[in-house]
Each structure stands twice: as structure tokens, then as C-alpha cells.
Design an enzyme around this catalytic site. Structure first.
Site, PDB file in Angstrom:
ATOM      1  N   LYS A   1       5.625   7.296  12.200  1.00  0.00           N
ATOM      2  CA  LYS A   1       6.393   7.710  12.047  1.00  0.00           C
ATOM      3  C   LYS A   1       4.985   8.128  10.552  1.00  0.00           C
ATOM      4  CE  LYS A   1       9.037  10.405   7.553  1.00  0.00           C
ATOM      5  NZ  LYS A   1       7.447  10.922   8.281  1.00  0.00           N
TER       6      LYS A   1
ATOM      7  N   GLY B   1       2.859   3.812   0.610  1.00  0.00           N
ATOM      8  CA  GLY B   1       3.404   4.802   0.450  1.00  0.00           C
ATOM      9  C   GLY B   1       4.023   4.620  -1.301  1.00  0.00           C
ATOM     10  N   SER B   2       4.641   4.906  -1.609  1.00  0.00           N
ATOM     11  CA  SER B   2       5.122   5.082  -3.656  1.00  0.00           C
ATOM     12  C   SER B   2       5.789   4.128  -3.450  1.00  0.00           C
ATOM     13  CB  SER B   2       6.030   6.095  -3.156  1.00  0.00           C
ATOM     14  OG  SER B   2       7.218   6.173  -3.229  1.00  0.00           O
ATOM     15  N   THR B   3       5.668   3.292  -4.848  1.00  0.00           N
ATOM     16  CA  THR B   3       6.527   1.877  -4.782  1.00  0.00           C
ATOM     17  C   THR B   3       7.917   2.314  -4.683  1.00  0.00           C
ATOM     18  OG1 THR B   3       4.839   0.870  -6.225  1.00  0.00           O
ATOM     19  CG2 THR B   3       6.959   0.136  -6.820  1.00  0.00           C
TER      20      THR B   3
ATOM     21  N   GLY C   1       9.206   1.692  -1.280  1.00  0.00           N
ATOM     22  CA  GLY C   1       8.528   0.582  -0.607  1.00  0.00           C
ATOM     23  C   GLY C   1       9.878  -0.375  -1.072  1.00  0.00           C
TER      24      GLY C   1
ATOM     25  N   GLU D   1       2.383  -1.898   0.791  1.00  0.00           N
ATOM     26  CA  GLU D   1       1.164  -1.076   1.048  1.00  0.00           C
ATOM     27  C   GLU D   1       1.383  -0.179  -0.654  1.00  0.00           C
ATOM     28  OE1 GLU D   1      -1.581   0.380  -1.117  1.00  0.00           O
ATOM     29  OE2 GLU D   1      -2.271   1.076   1.098  1.00  0.00           O
TER      30      GLU D   1
ATOM     31  N   CYS E   1      -4.410   5.726  -4.020  1.00  0.00           N
ATOM     32  CA  CYS E   1      -2.889   4.586  -4.021  1.00  0.00           C
ATOM     33  C   CYS E   1      -4.162   3.517  -5.025  1.00  0.00           C
ATOM     34  CB  CYS E   1      -2.384   3.645  -2.895  1.00  0.00           C
ATOM     35  SG  CYS E   1      -3.958   3.255  -1.588  1.00  0.00           S
TER      36      CYS E   1
ATOM     37  N   GLU F   1       1.748   6.151 -11.893  1.00  0.00           N
ATOM     38  CA  GLU F   1       0.946   6.881 -10.962  1.00  0.00           C
ATOM     39  C   GLU F   1       0.646   8.122 -10.844  1.00  0.00           C
ATOM     40  OE1 GLU F   1       1.831   5.515  -6.787  1.00  0.00           O
ATOM     41  OE2 GLU F   1      -0.690   5.462  -6.606  1.00  0.00           O
TER      42      GLU F   1
END
Ligand code: NDP
Length: 826
Positions: A191, A244-246, A249, A266, A300, A397
Site C-alpha cells: 500500500k 512511517g510515524s512512530t 507504528g 522503520e 525520517c 519530529e
């Protein structure tokens, strides 16, 4: 402007790249369908979403909005394809991947323009960095497909892989995901990010062109809530790979907990860019441009925290301001532009919000005097000074072109500031003193460290995070293990059911091949006083009770009473009480974690020293071999000969990890640059370990030995049912020169103690060998600080066998790879 003016000002003229071929390509195809089984299909919902050109805010294309019905179809296609692709010889897979790499180069310009149009990044970057790296990734992994059978013997593909990628490097992230997956024989459902699907769709065409078998790669565009969620929850998906974002995740970690899906994440970063006062400041300035204004800071691993040695701070800040004034921002298709557009209005608003917050918090903001284009989503390069380390702009971030700076005085302070973040993706170190730079690099908690360079990437050198930047690596040989599983695990996972999860039971659920019979040795003691020898061994005749031995907990090298003040009874297979162990609780775990952290000298010590101590533990265990064998027999009811062989294997295993301690070191990569990349296998930190019930001594040793051999400190919960083999090790450890705090042992209710360990933010990884429910519990709780987990989902392994009970799998779980980039030349 005439020629003389140009000579005088050296001003750039426009260098526009034509969008026409890319727009024509879009026009001929849109609305785009979904790519399932090598066919373009209409989405089940019949819905499409707009893809916007961020440089002008206008719709660029319509792409299909997939839903769970489409996910089902794509996963089914991938499953069918896996039956063949998974068995296709490596050489054949390599040929396909080589062809993909070649076709990417053939379509390089179209891909570069499409990416710039769709994402807003400059053509200079898409043309010179993104697309060449995409091709390199497929070439490199074609090589691993070719070599898989010889270089990864005993490993098999995982199966169907679900991959979810972000918008900041759309095609590159896709390559990072798809190339290793295909090389290792997996099939894929991918995706792309909602904002940036177009290059993935062009890639689908390339797969048709090269004749990749149907179903090997399927691409579903659409919204996260419809596609992403369905993909990660799909029961027939064996692995999820996410960038993507934490926060997302973390939610993926929770959603997949206990499912048995392999997971690599990641995630975000707030990477330090450390400048010492002897650095070449002109190079540093260009480094900062590449660190934080490359890709508009939507990277990132962007070097978003500039840490400068105090005595050069003013000079560097002034130089940076001058350079920022000269950065060129504008139409991404202008080849003379440094910075393009921000990907979406939402992302732009978020940057504006965080910058406003920084100003409110008292930091001083600086932006160039020139104005951004008013059409499209642009944001100027931004630089904050006077930033306090705890403020939100220093911690959050921002994912935009925003740099914050802080100063330090000493190298120790620089390391402390650099590591003062929950993330750990990357770091840059700038100094002309290579000794200093190489001393700092291992002390930084980050997966990539760039010395006198920044934002360097290559397929040969793994990329991935420490701490809340995620786990797993992409690239390098280490990245391949994210897409394989041991063949024995794939084939025979179910053959050993786990012994038990709960309170002490008889040994009736022992592993295959072990009989549950009473110990044949007649001098086995029980504390239940039902069987102790008539002669106490001191020449005294008559009935002397044995001297009571109640093991306490083992924390910081000392035997300590459990905080609870309670003990739990341990029984033999006949339900006779054979001992008591301390009932550990939350406080004991906290003390043990603290002790483990205090043992950092172990991590930083020499590998030779670790090897010596492991040999010494083996030596001391061997001296008491018979006693340990009797203890195993007493607890489990297994024959003494069987128990003796468990002790023998445990001793041999200690030798193995003593051997590995100074050999599992890492490799040197030669990426295409003048320089090297040192891929170092580093300790993870503090590992929580819950031991299996099967093989009470061997299970304990098989897990503790690799962890400490690699420099970790551990908090161990021994087998709940048979803990006495672990508690008997206290004296072995005490007499083997093992520094206090390296091994801490807490007995008690395994799953309750595991919950505390897995919740603990100062535990860096958690291993669990117990029940399926316990495995889920650990994975769920680990999402708090995104600790790495290794669990058995309730399946057993044969700890006696070398293939299953020791080796590189254990060493890999005990380490994380740090890639240190060292360019050379004047
Ligand atoms: P997200 O993490 O939300 O999105 C990344 C990918 O995950 C996209 O494909 C997205 O789909 C998908 N996704 C989002 N939510 C879910 C979910 N619940 N289940 C499954 N898939 C999901 O990043 P954003 O695009 O929202 O960016 C937000 C922030 O994330 C940025 O400001 C930045 O801080 C960080 N980020 C970090 C990246 C990195 O490389 N470390 C990359 C991108 C963002 P969709 O596009 O449809 O929403």
C-alpha cells in the site's frame, strides 16, 4: 537581464524540466485501477481519490480507493503466487530482479518527473538520488536472490508480506520493501501512501513489462483506514513491513500482537548533527543543507538537531544564515531549485503549528528574507537558536525544513545531548579528528552514524532504528533476515506444544522423547522431609534434617530477599515439595533493571573479557555437573542420564557463546563512495528474558549466554515450573567473575513478571518463551517504548538441537547493527 548582468550576479536562470510526458502518461491511464494478479482492476467500492500536485495544489490524477474486499483479493493472489514463487530457484528470481533494475533505468526520467510532480520534491533529488538508489536496490538484491541458497542455508521465505510505505520517498521506500522480499522468495501486497501513489503504479507497469509472474507483487492504493488496517489484520498475511510515524507504528505493533506475524518498523527520528570545534565549517554548512533542507526536511533521519561546540557556535550560525539566504525554493521541476513543496496542506499546517509553538516556547527563529511562492504548499528553511533541550521543537519530529540548534562544551555533553531523545535513527558527527569521531560514534544510540557526511544511503548498508525509531533493518544482509524464517520453524513449528503456562504442574506435558519417571538417584533430597538421607555426611548417624536452602532473588550480583516477603513452593512430578523460591514482584523487577543498567561496563568492556568469563561459567558448571543433573531429574522426573545430557549440552553451549563473544563482530561494506561503512553488531542494552519450562537449565543457558556474550545485561525470569536449575546457578555466576548486575534473576509468576518487564521503559528488548497468551501480552506491552521482542507464540523448540537451540539466530536477536559511514580522501 543581459549577459553582463548574469556575469555580475551569477544568478541562476530557470532550467525547467518538461512535465508533458508524465502528464500524458497520467492522462492515458487515469483513473488508475488497482494492480492485482498483474491485472488493472476496478476497486470494489467504485471509489477514487485525487492525487494532488503539491507545487500548485491542483489535482494531478485519480487513483483507486481500495477496501477490504480488494485486500482479500490481493492477498489471495499473493498466496497463490507464493506457492510457485517461493520455490522458484534463486537464479530465476535474480533474473527478474535484474530486469526490474534495468527497466527502472530505462524509465528513469519518467519516474523522476512523476515523483517530483506527485510529491513536490525537486527533480534534482528525484533524478540524482531517488531513482538511481531504486535501481541500485534491485541490482543489489538480485545478487542476494542468486546467493540465497548458499548464503542463507536453512532459511525459507516468510510467505505473503504486507507492506505499508510513506510519502516522503515513495518509490525508494517501495524498492526498500519489495526488493528484499522478492529476493527471498516472498510475495507482496503493497500500500503506497495516499498522497503519492503514481510511481508505484508506474512500477506496476514495469513488472508487467518484465513479465514478473502474476500475483507476486500487488499494489493497492487508497486510504489507511480502508487498506492499511485490513492488510495488517489479514489472517493470511505472514509479515508486515511498515515505514512511517512512530504513532502508527505503535498502533501496528498492538494490532499485530500475538498474531505470529513478523514485523519490521522503520519509524520517526530527531537525529543529532554534532559539530566539534575542529570541523571544516564550510563542509559542515553544506552538510546541514543536506541534513535538514534536503527533501524539505521530510526525511525520517533528517539531521534536525544541530549540536555545536560552544566556541564555534556564533561563527557557524552566521555562516548558516548566509547560506540559507542563498537556498533556492520553488517549482520542483526547475533543475536549479534546491527545495520543492511540502507534500500536503495538512503537513504544512503541522509544520506551521510546531514552529509557532517553538516561538512561544522562547526559541529565536530565523528564516531567509525571500518569500515562498504563494501557489502550492511551500515552507521556507527555518532555523531556531536559543533552544532548550526539553522544549517540544527539540523533542518532536517536525518533518519539515526546521532546524533547531543547541550548544555543548565537551564530547561527553555532546553525547548526552545527542542521546536525549526517544528516537534513535541516525546521527552525524563532524570533526577533523577521526579519533574523536570514531570514539563518539559507538556511544550514539542510532542505527546509522555518518562521520563528516550525512543522509548517505546504499543498498549494501542496512538502515533502521534504535529505541522508538523502530526495529528491523532495510538493506544489507541483515535486512534479508526480515524476510526469511528458519526452515525448521516453518516446517515443524507445531510439532512441539509448549509445556505449560501456569502454576507448577506435574511433568506430564513434557516434550516428546522425554519420559516422566522418578529419579533413579537415591540421594536426591526433598525439602518436604519425605526423603532425606539418614547420614548427613558428617559422620553423624541418625536422622538429621537437611540444611534448608531457600534461594532468594539474584540482583546486582547478590542474593536478596523478595520484596513481597513471600515464597512459592516448587514440586516434583509426584507433587512433593522440593524447594521454595522467592516470589518476585514489580519492585524486584525495577531493582533488577536498575542493576542491569548500572552494569554498562560489561557492554563497553572487551569481547575477550566476555569470552573468558563465559568459559569460566562453563568451567564452574562442569565442576557441579552431577549436582545440576540430579536437580533437573528431581524437578522434572526425567531419567538422570537424560538430565546429564542436558547439562552437557548447556556446558557446550556456554563454550559456543564464549567462542562467539569475540567473533560476531560485523562487516565492512564498500558502497559506491570513497570510503567504508562499518557495520558493527552492538549490544541492545538491557534484555528481559522469560525462559521456557522445557529444559530448565538448558533453556536458561541458551538464552542468557548469547545475550551476555554480545554485551547485554539481562533480567531473567526462569522457568516458572522448574526454577531451581536457574537459582542453583547463582553460585556458579558468583564464582565466575561475572560483574554484578550483568545477570539478574527474578523467580515467581512468569507472566505477571513479564508484564512488568515488557511495560518497563528502560528495558530495550524482551524475549519470551512460554504460552501463546504470554507472547501476545509481551508484544502488546512492548509498544510502550517500541522495544524489540522475540517470542515463541506458544510453540516449542528442541533446545537440545544445535540448529534450534543455538547459533546466529540467537546472536542476531542479541544485537543491533549500527552502520558507521566513514568517507575518506581530502
Ligand atoms: P503515517 O505514519 O500516518 O503514514 C505512513 C503510511 O502508513 C501511509 O501509507 C499511511 O496511509 C499508512 N497508515 C497510516 N495509518 C495507518 C494505520 N492505522 N494502519 C495502517 N496503515 C496506516 O504518516 P503520515 O503520512 O500521516 O505523516 C505523519 C507524520 O509521520 C509525519 O509528520 C512524520 O512525522 C511522520 N512520518 C515519518 C516517516 C518516516 O519515514 N519515519 C514517513 C512519513 C511520515 P495513508 O497515506 O493512506 O494515510
Amino acid at each position: 537581464m543581459n549577459v553582463m548582468d548574469i556575469f555580475a550576479t551569477m544568478e541562476y536562470g530557470p532550467a525547467p524540466e518538461s512535465a508533458a510526458p508524465a502528464l500524458q502518461w497520467i492522462k492515458e491511464r487515469q483513473p488508475f485501477g488497482l494492480f492485482i494478479n498483474n491485472q488493472w482492476v476496478t476497486p470494489a467500492s467504485g471509489q477514487y481519490i485525487d492525487s494532488i500536485n503539491p507545487a500548485n495544489g491542483k489535482p494531478l490524477a485519480q487513483v483507486a480507493a481500495a477496501n477490504s474486499t480488494d485486500v482479500d483479493a490481493a492477498v489471495a493472489a499473493a498466496r497463490t503466487a507464493f506457492e510457485t514463487w517461493g520455490k522458484t530457484p534463486g537464479h530465476v528470481r535474480a533474473r527478474y530482479m535484474y530486469a526490474i533494475a534495468r527497466h527502472i533505468q530505462k524509465h528513469a526520467r519518467l519516474l523522476a518527473v512523476l515523483e517530483a510532480l506527485d510529491n513536490g520534491k525537486s527533480i534534482r533529488e528525484t533524478r540524482d538520488l531517488d531513482i538511481p538508489l531504486v535501481a541500485r536496490h534491485f541490482y543489489y538484491h538480485a545478487g542476494w536472490a542468486q546467493l540465497m541458497s548458499s548464503e542463507l542455508p536453512g532459511y525459507e521465505p516468510v510467505g505473503v508480506v504486507g507492506q505499508i510505505i510513506p510519502w516522503n520517498f515513495p518509490l525508494l521506500m517501495m524498492a526498500w520493501k519489495i526488493a528484499p522480499a522478492l529476493a527471498m522468495g516472498n510475495t507482496v501486497v503493497l500500500k503506497p501512501a495516499r498522497y503519492t501513489s503514481l510511481t508505484a503504479l508506474k512500477f506496476a507497469e514495469i513488472m508487467q513489462e518484465v513479465g514478473l509472474p502474476a500475483g507476486v507483487v500487488n499494489i493497492l492504493t487508497g486510504e489507511a483506514s480502508q487498506v492499511g488496517e485490513a492488510l495488517l489484520r489479514h489472517p493470511d498475511v505472514n509479515k508486515i513491513a511498515f515505514t512511517g510515524s512512530t504513532d502508527v507504528g505503535r498502533s501496528i505493533r498492538r494490532a499485530t500482537a500475538g498474531s505470529g506475524k513478523k514485523l519490521s518498523l522503520e519509524l520517526g527520528g530527531k537525529s543529532p548533527f554534532i559539530v566539534f570545534d575542529d570541523a571544516d565549517l564550510d563542509s559542515v554548512v553544506e552538510g546541514v543543507v543536506d541534513a535538514i533542507w534536503f527533501n524539505q526536511g521530510q526525511v525520517c533521519c533528517a539531521g534536525s538537531r544541530l549540536l555545536v561546540q560552544e566556541d564555534i557556535a556564533d561563527t557557524l550560525i552566521n555562516k548558516l544564515r548566509v547560506r540559507m539566504e542563498k537556498l533556492r525554493l520553488g517549482d520542483p521541476l526547475d533543475k536549479a531549485v534546491d527545495m520543492g513543496a511540502i507534500v500536503s496542506p495538512g503537513q504544512l499546517k503541522e509544520i506551521q503549528r510546531l514552529v509557532a509553538q517553538g516561538v512561544e516556547e522562547g526559541a529565536v527563529m530565523w528564516q531567509p528574507s525571500w518569500a515562498c511562492p504563494t501557489e502550492g504548499y511551500f515552507y521556507p528553511p527555518t532555523f531556531f537558536t536559543n533552544v532548550a533541550p526539553a522544549t517540544s521543537i527539540a523533542q518532536v519530529e517536525i518533518f519539515g525544513p526546521v532546524l533547531v540548534s543547541m550548544t555543548f562544551r565537551t564530547p561527553v555533553e555532546a553525547v548526552a545531548l545527542a542521546n536525549n531523545t526517544r528516537y534513535g535513527l541516525a546521527a552525524s558527527v563532524w570533526s577533523e579528528n577521526i579519533n574523536l569521531a570514531l570514539d563518539i560514534a559507538p556511544r550514539l544510540k542510532a542505527g546509522s552514524v555518518w562521520i563528516n557526511c550525512t543522509n548517505m544511503f546504499d543498498a549494501s548498508s542496512g538502515f533502521g532504528g534504535y529505541r522508538e525509531s523502530g526495529f528491523g533493518r532495510e538493506g544489507g544482509k541483515e535486512g534479508l533476515y526480515e524476510y526469511v524464517q528458519p526452515a525448521w520453524e516453518a516446517q515443524g513449528k507445531a510439532q512441539h506444544a509448549v509445556v505449560t503456562n501456569g502454576a507448577a504442574t506435574s511433568g506430564e506435558k513434557m516434550f516428546e522423547g522425554m519420559q516422566s519417571i522418578a529419579p533413579e538417584d537415591d540421594d536426591v533430597q526433598t525439602n518436604g522431609h519425605s526423603a532425606w538421607p539418614a547420614n548427613g555426611g558428617n559422620g553423624t548417624t541418625g536422622l538429621l534434617p537437611p540444611i534448608d536452602r531457600t534461594p532468594k532473588l539474584f540482583i546486582k550480583g547478590k542474593q536478596v530477599r523478595p520484596d513481597s516477603g513471600y515464597s512459592r513452593a516448587i514440586v516434583d512430578p509426584q507433587q512433593r515439595v522440593i524447594g521454595q523460591v522467592g516470589e518476585g514482584n514489580r519492585k524486584d523487577i525495577r531493582n533488577a533493571v536498575e542493576a542491569a543498567h548500572a552494569a554498562s561496563g560489561w557492554t563497553n568492556g572487551t569481547t575477550h573479557n566476555r569470552a573468558q568469563i563465559l568459559y569460566y561459567i562453563a568451567e564452574n558448571l562442569a565442576i557441579r555437573e552431577n549436582e545440576f543433573a540430579r536437580r533437573i531429574a528431581q524437578q522434572t522426573g526425567r531419567p538422570l542420564a537424560d538430565a546429564s545430557s542436558e547439562v552437557e549440552v548447556a556446558i557446550s553451549r556456554l563454550f559456543s557463546y564464549a567462542a562467539w563473544a569475540d567473533k560476531f563482530e560485523g562487516v565492512v561494506h564498500r558502497p559506491p563512495l570513497r570510503g567504508v561503512v562499518l557495520a558493527m553488531n552492538e549490544a541492545i542494552g538491557v534484555i528481559g528474558i522469560a525462559c521456557p519450562d522445557e529444559y530448565p537449565l538448558l533453556g536458561f543457558i541458551s538464552l542468557v549466554a548469547p545475550a551476555i556474550a554480545m554485551g547485554n545485561a539481562v533480567v531473567v525470569i526462569p522457568s516458572q515450573q522448574f526454577p531451581l536449575s536457574a537459582t542453583d546457578c547463582y553460585q556458579v555466576l558468583e564464582t565466575s567473575d561475572l560483574p554484578a548486575g550483568v545477570v539478574n534473576i527474578i523467580t515467581g509468576d512468569r507472566d505477571a513478571l513479564c508484564q512488568v518487564l515488557a511495560d518497563h521503559d528502560d528495558v530495550d528488548a524482551m524475549w519470551y518463551f512460554g504460552s501463546a497468551e504470554g507472547s501476545k501480552l509481551v508484544e502488546l506491552a512492548s509498544a510502550g517504548n517500541m522495544k524489540r521482542t522475540w517470542v515463541n507464540y506458544g510453540y516449542g523448540r528442541n533446545w537440545l538441537e544445535t540448529e534450534q537451540g543455538e547459533g546466529q539466530e540467537f546472536l542476531r536477536e542479541s544485537t543491533q547493527v549500527k552502520n558507521i559511514w566513514v568517507p575518506y580522501g581530502e
